[in-house]
Design a protein around this motif. Structure first.
Motif, PDB file in Angstrom:
ATOM      1  N   GLN A 213     -10.044 -11.902 -13.250  1.00  0.00           N
ATOM      2  CA  GLN A 213     -10.507 -10.679 -13.895  1.00  0.00           C
ATOM      3  C   GLN A 213      -9.364  -9.674 -13.999  1.00  0.00           C
ATOM      4  OE1 GLN A 213     -14.086 -10.514 -11.060  1.00  0.00           O
ATOM      5  NE2 GLN A 213     -14.824  -9.354 -12.820  1.00  0.00           N
ATOM      6  N   LEU A 214      -9.492  -8.771 -14.962  1.00  0.00           N
ATOM      7  CA  LEU A 214      -8.491  -7.729 -15.151  1.00  0.00           C
ATOM      8  C   LEU A 214      -8.516  -6.781 -13.955  1.00  0.00           C
ATOM      9  CD1 LEU A 214      -6.383  -6.647 -17.167  1.00  0.00           C
ATOM     10  CD2 LEU A 214      -8.197  -5.240 -18.172  1.00  0.00           C
ATOM     11  N   ARG A 215      -7.326  -6.501 -13.415  1.00  0.00           N
ATOM     12  CA  ARG A 215      -7.209  -5.706 -12.204  1.00  0.00           C
ATOM     13  C   ARG A 215      -6.265  -4.536 -12.440  1.00  0.00           C
ATOM     14  NH1 ARG A 215      -3.854  -7.429  -6.856  1.00  0.00           N
ATOM     15  NH2 ARG A 215      -2.267  -7.451  -8.492  1.00  0.00           N
ATOM     16  N   LEU A 216      -6.630  -3.373 -11.927  1.00  0.00           N
ATOM     17  CA  LEU A 216      -5.792  -2.190 -12.054  1.00  0.00           C
ATOM     18  C   LEU A 216      -4.664  -2.262 -11.029  1.00  0.00           C
ATOM     19  CD1 LEU A 216      -5.421   0.536 -13.483  1.00  0.00           C
ATOM     20  CD2 LEU A 216      -6.956   1.549 -11.783  1.00  0.00           C
ATOM     21  N   VAL A 217      -3.424  -2.127 -11.503  1.00  0.00           N
ATOM     22  CA  VAL A 217      -2.240  -2.189 -10.638  1.00  0.00           C
ATOM     23  C   VAL A 217      -1.738  -0.790 -10.308  1.00  0.00           C
ATOM     24  CG1 VAL A 217       0.172  -2.952 -10.500  1.00  0.00           C
ATOM     25  CG2 VAL A 217      -1.569  -4.468 -11.482  1.00  0.00           C
ATOM     26  N   SER A 218      -1.644   0.081 -11.318  1.00  0.00           N
ATOM     27  CA  SER A 218      -1.212   1.464 -11.102  1.00  0.00           C
ATOM     28  C   SER A 218      -1.703   2.319 -12.248  1.00  0.00           C
ATOM     29  CB  SER A 218       0.316   1.557 -10.979  1.00  0.00           C
ATOM     30  OG  SER A 218       0.945   1.274 -12.225  1.00  0.00           O
ATOM     31  N   THR A 219      -1.872   3.596 -11.973  1.00  0.00           N
ATOM     32  CA  THR A 219      -2.191   4.558 -13.030  1.00  0.00           C
ATOM     33  C   THR A 219      -0.965   5.428 -13.268  1.00  0.00           C
ATOM     34  OG1 THR A 219      -3.102   6.086 -11.374  1.00  0.00           O
ATOM     35  CG2 THR A 219      -4.657   4.650 -12.518  1.00  0.00           C
ATOM     36  N   HIS A 220      -0.743   5.800 -14.521  1.00  0.00           N
ATOM     37  CA  HIS A 220       0.396   6.643 -14.834  1.00  0.00           C
ATOM     38  C   HIS A 220       0.180   8.047 -14.275  1.00  0.00           C
ATOM     39  CE1 HIS A 220       1.615   3.299 -17.071  1.00  0.00           C
ATOM     40  NE2 HIS A 220       1.188   3.627 -18.271  1.00  0.00           N
ATOM     41  N   PRO A 221       1.255   8.760 -13.955  1.00  0.00           N
ATOM     42  CA  PRO A 221       1.126  10.095 -13.350  1.00  0.00           C
ATOM     43  C   PRO A 221       0.208  11.011 -14.172  1.00  0.00           C
ATOM     44  CG  PRO A 221       3.408   9.385 -13.328  1.00  0.00           C
ATOM     45  CD  PRO A 221       2.665   8.370 -14.136  1.00  0.00           C
ATOM     46  N   GLY A 222      -0.806  11.553 -13.502  1.00  0.00           N
ATOM     47  CA  GLY A 222      -1.755  12.434 -14.176  1.00  0.00           C
ATOM     48  C   GLY A 222      -2.963  11.742 -14.760  1.00  0.00           C
ATOM     49  N   VAL A 223      -3.054  10.416 -14.626  1.00  0.00           N
ATOM     50  CA  VAL A 223      -4.190   9.645 -15.133  1.00  0.00           C
ATOM     51  C   VAL A 223      -5.031   9.189 -13.941  1.00  0.00           C
ATOM     52  CG1 VAL A 223      -4.916   7.568 -16.373  1.00  0.00           C
ATOM     53  CG2 VAL A 223      -2.913   8.863 -17.160  1.00  0.00           C
ATOM     54  N   SER A 224      -6.337   9.358 -14.035  1.00  0.00           N
ATOM     55  CA  SER A 224      -7.224   8.967 -12.941  1.00  0.00           C
ATOM     56  C   SER A 224      -7.748   7.544 -13.143  1.00  0.00           C
ATOM     57  CB  SER A 224      -8.412   9.931 -12.848  1.00  0.00           C
ATOM     58  OG  SER A 224      -9.260   9.784 -13.978  1.00  0.00           O
ATOM     59  N   VAL A 225      -8.191   6.952 -12.049  1.00  0.00           N
ATOM     60  CA  VAL A 225      -8.838   5.647 -12.127  1.00  0.00           C
ATOM     61  C   VAL A 225     -10.055   5.724 -13.041  1.00  0.00           C
ATOM     62  CG1 VAL A 225     -10.106   3.901 -10.801  1.00  0.00           C
ATOM     63  CG2 VAL A 225      -8.006   4.902  -9.874  1.00  0.00           C
TER      64      VAL A 225
END
Length: 279
Positions: A213-225
């Protein structure tokens, strides 16, 4: 072999305080090629091309790259108009037959920009809406996606992360293979599929969640999950605390400016906002 930036300089270079979203995405995209070794890198579009070029110029000097015509390069070409007297640093002839030898032997990694991506990692560049015989929007056709996706590694570049790209259900046209057991060719298993990173304007993701499944690795600065989940049409695995995508170093920005002296990267994203959107 390209002349890489000194490895110690890369380690010691401080994080840049001022960088654009395009530059952040180039650096994040370069990570897709970090451990590839000697494979042919193909970046479809300017930001993916600069990402592969940055990797070749820094931490993976064994990476191979063509001039998009017929030559394998010792140094990645800068983009845009070149200075008078520019001489391309050719390594060897790389005609079509040799390209396909690389493709079929899995010695290639392409970063592509699908119009649609579904929960299986299947991608669409062919047509949208309607029926297969009479779509509402006709695009490129499947082109080389079927053979490429089954033969070698691929990563995805998405300049605008939204539910029109990350669709609920299957893609309107399944142009490339993904982690869908119902569509596996005879003799293949899910472990034969190799989709690496997904670089978007919101985050970095991969397909290393349970059951691919698609997994979140990191969010860009200023972006929330929450922003990532709200703009994705299917479940994304969130495993623990999600880090912030690393800022470019000053050494990386210097290389990017050499590769793109006319700042064409700034035109690739709508308004090209700052890479750090916390301010």
């Amino acid at each position: 072999m390209t002349n890489p930036v000194n490895a110690d300089l890369l380690k010691e270079s401080p994080a840049a305080a001022d960088y654009s979203l395009a530059e952040l995405m180039i650096c994040a995209g370069a990570e897709a090629f970090r451990n590839d070794g000697e494979v042919l890198a193909t970046g479809i579009g300017l930001i993916p091309r600069l990402a592969a070029s940055l990797a070749m110029k820094t931490f993976n000097p064994d990476l191979m790259m063509t001039d998009s015509e017929a030559w394998l390069l010792s140094e990645p070409n800068p983009v845009g108009n070149r200075e008078e007297g520019f001489v391309q640093k050719n390594e060897t002839w790389m005609g079509f037959s040799r390209i396909f030898d690389n493709v079929w032997s899995s010695k290639r990694h392409a970063m592509v920009g699908p119009t649609q991506i579904d929960r299986y990692g299947q991608a669409n560049i062919s047509a949208l809406g309607g029926t297969y015989e009479q779509p509402k929007v006709q695009m490129l056709g499947v082109r080389g996606f079927p053979g490429n996706s089954i033969s070698h590694a691929n990563s995805f570049f998405v300049p605008s992360h939204n539910k029109r790209v990350f669709v609920d259900g299957e893609c309107d046209v399944v142009a490339s293979i993904g982690y869908n057991p119902q569509r596996l060719p005879k003799g293949y298993s899910l472990d034969d599929i190799d989709i690496r990173l997904v670089i978007t304007d919101l985050c970095v993701m991969d397909w290393n969640g349970p059951d691919h499944q698609l997994r979140l690795v990191s969010t860009h600065p200023g972006v929330s999950v929450e922003q990532v989940l709200e703009n994705t049409g299917f479940e994304v695995i969130v495993d623990g605390d999600i880090p912030v995508t690393a800022a470019p170093t000053q050494a990386q920005l210097d290389v990017i400016r050499q590769l793109d002296p006319h700042n064409l990267r700034a035109r690739q994203l709508k308004d090209n906002p700052p890479g750090d959107r916390r301010q």
